[in-house]
Motif scaffolding. Structure first.
Motif, PDB file in Angstrom:
ATOM      1  N   ARG A  62       0.833  -1.208   0.000  1.00  0.00           N
ATOM      2  CA  ARG A  62       0.000   0.000   0.000  1.00  0.00           C
ATOM      3  C   ARG A  62       0.868   1.259   0.000  1.00  0.00           C
ATOM      4  O   ARG A  62       0.627   2.196  -0.768  1.00  0.00           O
ATOM      5  CB  ARG A  62      -0.925  -0.007   1.221  1.00  0.00           C
ATOM      6  CG  ARG A  62      -1.808   1.227   1.290  1.00  0.00           C
ATOM      7  CD  ARG A  62      -2.809   1.219   2.438  1.00  0.00           C
ATOM      8  NE  ARG A  62      -2.295   0.613   3.648  1.00  0.00           N
ATOM      9  CZ  ARG A  62      -2.976  -0.272   4.368  1.00  0.00           C
ATOM     10  NH1 ARG A  62      -4.170  -0.656   3.995  1.00  0.00           N
ATOM     11  NH2 ARG A  62      -2.450  -0.754   5.473  1.00  0.00           N
ATOM     12  N   VAL A 111      -4.995 -10.351  -1.859  1.00  0.00           N
ATOM     13  CA  VAL A 111      -5.255  -8.926  -2.068  1.00  0.00           C
ATOM     14  C   VAL A 111      -5.967  -8.809  -3.409  1.00  0.00           C
ATOM     15  O   VAL A 111      -5.437  -9.202  -4.445  1.00  0.00           O
ATOM     16  CB  VAL A 111      -3.938  -8.113  -2.076  1.00  0.00           C
ATOM     17  CG1 VAL A 111      -4.225  -6.638  -2.300  1.00  0.00           C
ATOM     18  CG2 VAL A 111      -3.165  -8.329  -0.781  1.00  0.00           C
ATOM     19  N   LYS A 160      -9.628  -4.853  -6.438  1.00  0.00           N
ATOM     20  CA  LYS A 160     -10.326  -3.701  -5.849  1.00  0.00           C
ATOM     21  C   LYS A 160      -9.462  -3.048  -4.769  1.00  0.00           C
ATOM     22  O   LYS A 160      -9.356  -1.821  -4.707  1.00  0.00           O
ATOM     23  CB  LYS A 160     -11.661  -4.155  -5.272  1.00  0.00           C
ATOM     24  CG  LYS A 160     -12.557  -3.039  -4.816  1.00  0.00           C
ATOM     25  CD  LYS A 160     -13.910  -3.585  -4.401  1.00  0.00           C
ATOM     26  CE  LYS A 160     -14.900  -2.466  -4.233  1.00  0.00           C
ATOM     27  NZ  LYS A 160     -16.259  -2.959  -4.051  1.00  0.00           N
ATOM     28  N   GLU A 161      -8.823  -3.850  -3.913  1.00  0.00           N
ATOM     29  CA  GLU A 161      -7.951  -3.308  -2.871  1.00  0.00           C
ATOM     30  C   GLU A 161      -6.736  -2.610  -3.482  1.00  0.00           C
ATOM     31  O   GLU A 161      -6.327  -1.546  -3.016  1.00  0.00           O
ATOM     32  CB  GLU A 161      -7.481  -4.424  -1.938  1.00  0.00           C
ATOM     33  CG  GLU A 161      -8.556  -4.980  -1.045  1.00  0.00           C
ATOM     34  CD  GLU A 161      -8.052  -6.146  -0.227  1.00  0.00           C
ATOM     35  OE1 GLU A 161      -7.901  -5.962   1.008  1.00  0.00           O
ATOM     36  OE2 GLU A 161      -7.797  -7.224  -0.804  1.00  0.00           O
ATOM     37  N   ARG A 163      -7.822   0.712  -4.871  1.00  0.00           N
ATOM     38  CA  ARG A 163      -8.018   1.704  -3.806  1.00  0.00           C
ATOM     39  C   ARG A 163      -6.687   2.258  -3.307  1.00  0.00           C
ATOM     40  O   ARG A 163      -6.591   3.437  -2.971  1.00  0.00           O
ATOM     41  CB  ARG A 163      -8.783   1.089  -2.640  1.00  0.00           C
ATOM     42  CG  ARG A 163     -10.268   1.172  -2.831  1.00  0.00           C
ATOM     43  CD  ARG A 163     -10.996   0.884  -1.527  1.00  0.00           C
ATOM     44  NE  ARG A 163     -11.929  -0.196  -1.786  1.00  0.00           N
ATOM     45  CZ  ARG A 163     -12.080  -1.277  -1.054  1.00  0.00           C
ATOM     46  NH1 ARG A 163     -11.372  -1.454   0.027  1.00  0.00           N
ATOM     47  NH2 ARG A 163     -12.941  -2.192  -1.381  1.00  0.00           N
ATOM     48  N   CYS A 164      -5.669   1.404  -3.248  1.00  0.00           N
ATOM     49  CA  CYS A 164      -4.342   1.869  -2.814  1.00  0.00           C
ATOM     50  C   CYS A 164      -3.762   2.863  -3.817  1.00  0.00           C
ATOM     51  O   CYS A 164      -3.143   3.848  -3.443  1.00  0.00           O
ATOM     52  CB  CYS A 164      -3.384   0.694  -2.673  1.00  0.00           C
ATOM     53  SG  CYS A 164      -3.747  -0.397  -1.310  1.00  0.00           S
TER      54      CYS A 164
END
Length: 144
Positions: free
Chosen positions: A64, A99, A102-103, A106-107
């Motif tokens: 991230r 992971v 989508k995750e 978002r990061c």
């Protein structure tokens, strides 16, 4: 010494270098099985002069942090992000954690300029089309 070189290559005084650069983020453990993306990057540099920043991570927090940094601070010179992990349809694996696209989207958040993401992982892009379209809409990345 290795860490200082990466830092200097990626950002010199907070500004990305002028030449084209690839940011490659790889999960731990790939080098042991001969699956590391690093030899390919070295070959690209030798053949074409493209330089790269290579980071090996073992946590979602590390991923991230580097994704946000790439999206927020890197100039268009750092236009290609290469994510090299074990994976499955719509996911990359960091250790035992799955992971999702989508995750990851978002990061990254919305990016400026022409950027591309290369998923160097098994089956990640075998996700349903709606997941791929959502990733592109969220990030603004045109090439996956």
């Amino acid at each position: 010494m290795r860490r200082m070189r990466r830092q200097r290559l990626a950002f010199k005084g907070g500004v990305a270098l002028d030449g084209p650069v690839i940011l490659a983020i790889e999960g731990h453990g790939l080098e042991a099985g001969g699956l590391s993306i690093k030899p390919t990057l070295v070959g690209l540099r030798q053949c074409s002069g493209l330089d790269f920043v290579f980071l090996r991570i073992n946590s979602f927090d590390g991923l991230r942090r580097h994704l946000r940094d790439w999206a927020e601070r890197a100039s268009q010179a750092v236009g290609l992000l290469c994510l090299s992990f074990h994976g499955g349809p719509g996911v990359i694996l960091i250790g035992r954690r799955k992971v999702t696209l989508k995750e990851i989207a978002r990061c990254i958040g919305p990016v400026v300029g022409d950027r591309a993401v290369l998923f160097s992982s098994c089956s990640t892009l075998s996700a349903p089309n709606r997941s791929l379209i959502e990733f592109r809409k969220t990030t603004g990345i045109k090439i996956m």
